[in-house]
Enzyme design. Sequence first.
Site, PDB file in Angstrom:
ATOM      1  N   ASP A   1      -0.013 -31.157 -44.075  1.00  0.00           N
ATOM      2  CA  ASP A   1      -1.080 -30.186 -44.291  1.00  0.00           C
ATOM      3  C   ASP A   1      -1.607 -29.602 -42.990  1.00  0.00           C
ATOM      4  O   ASP A   1      -2.157 -28.504 -42.975  1.00  0.00           O
ATOM      5  CB  ASP A   1      -2.226 -30.781 -45.118  1.00  0.00           C
ATOM      6  CG  ASP A   1      -2.801 -32.054 -44.540  1.00  0.00           C
ATOM      7  OD1 ASP A   1      -2.066 -32.771 -43.839  1.00  0.00           O
ATOM      8  OD2 ASP A   1      -3.977 -32.357 -44.800  1.00  0.00           O
TER       9      ASP A   1
ATOM     10  N   CYS B   1     -17.514 -26.043 -44.143  1.00  0.00           N
ATOM     11  CA  CYS B   1     -17.818 -27.017 -43.098  1.00  0.00           C
ATOM     12  C   CYS B   1     -17.420 -26.463 -41.731  1.00  0.00           C
ATOM     13  O   CYS B   1     -16.346 -25.865 -41.573  1.00  0.00           O
ATOM     14  CB  CYS B   1     -17.095 -28.330 -43.364  1.00  0.00           C
ATOM     15  SG  CYS B   1     -17.537 -29.079 -44.951  1.00  0.00           S
TER      16      CYS B   1
ATOM     17  N   CYS C   1       4.421 -47.014 -22.053  1.00  0.00           N
ATOM     18  CA  CYS C   1       3.139 -47.590 -22.464  1.00  0.00           C
ATOM     19  C   CYS C   1       3.356 -48.826 -23.327  1.00  0.00           C
ATOM     20  O   CYS C   1       4.173 -48.820 -24.257  1.00  0.00           O
ATOM     21  CB  CYS C   1       2.338 -46.554 -23.251  1.00  0.00           C
ATOM     22  SG  CYS C   1       0.750 -47.172 -23.875  1.00  0.00           S
TER      23      CYS C   1
END
Length: 403
Positions: A271, A21, A314
């Site tokens: 990962d 991909c 924020c």
Amino acid sequence: MAIESLSLLIKPVGADCNLRCGYCFYLRAGALYPKTSGPMEDAVLEALIEKFLAIPQPQSALSWQGGEPTTAGLPFFEKVIELEQRFGRAGQSVANSLQTNGVLIDDEWAAFLKKWNWLVGISIDGPKEVHEFYRGPYHDRVVDAAKILMRRGVPVNVLSVVSNASVGRAGEVYGFLRSIGFNFLQFIPCVEWDHETGGVLDCSVGGAEFGEFMCEIFDLWRAEPEGTVSVRHFEALAAAALGMHRPLCSFNSRCADYLLIERTGDVYPCDFFAYPQWRLGNVTEDEFEALAESPLRQKFAHAKESIAPECKSCRYLHLCYGGCMKDRPVFPAVTPDRTRLCEGYKMLFEHVGDYFERFAERRRREIERVRSAAASPGARPRPNAPCPCGSGKKFKHCCGRSR
């Protein structure tokens, strides 16, 4: 040292895959582990399962990913079941899941997955034009695989990568996925960095583009009957409103949801961060307690707490905690820079308004009503009956728990 909860993300074939991909972040692992042909060796697999199942926890969750894990072959996963049965304790809950591109899924695979109650995540980015832009000419085969799984009664989730090919097409993507019959949806923003220039690759989605995409997904999702469809981002916002751990790790305050196990048995905290500087150890040499509590993993887990100055002020900090660290501009280093998706997250949070706070308040009132009713003589549901509060859990594991 006791572990409260630990799950594993396992790469049984490393970066090996039957596709290539165009936006795959994991291809670089082929350079880190160049000799990764064939599945994980028996000694590594046995050590992994024996040690992991020895950890006392409510459920032992193993997620098998890749590369493409089905290229390990069905006999490999039959061996997984054999080892889990050998090393599992009586009454132990073991949950397996498989993330696949679907190309190799057939009736034999589906029968195995159904028999052993595996959850399957299948990667489909949307209609053919969107899906095949980066994944190649396999859309029809993947859709057929999804239908085979659902026909067999295998629980199926869908993972859709939101890339530049998805921009402006949220309605098409959502409509297509729902037309196939998917009820559990996960949208993963594609943010891939050019490590030479420091910029992003063309496949990446911009912050505002992702925000617009998810705002449209929210409107479509909200138009469905409540409880019909699960979208991972919205499940995370609902969990935040209820004060619970979010099922989307990028929205939690710390990065300590799982351990990544490479084909060789090497262990990493994530990962996306399978880099030499973050190697924690190896399952053939180390115990999971030591790996989970190691100083390096604790350093990684707390690294997210270092955020940009503008994030600290924020009003949405409690919702995203700065997002995933791999979406910060100097990835793979861990820095306090703002996520590339900041603008998009703000757009989404503003768009949903107080929807999830109102949902959480309704759920709290319903739980209290169920608990009050259960306290009345003769009104208490049976322990194994579904909890009336609508959580999907058994009554004994939800509102019927001893207080």
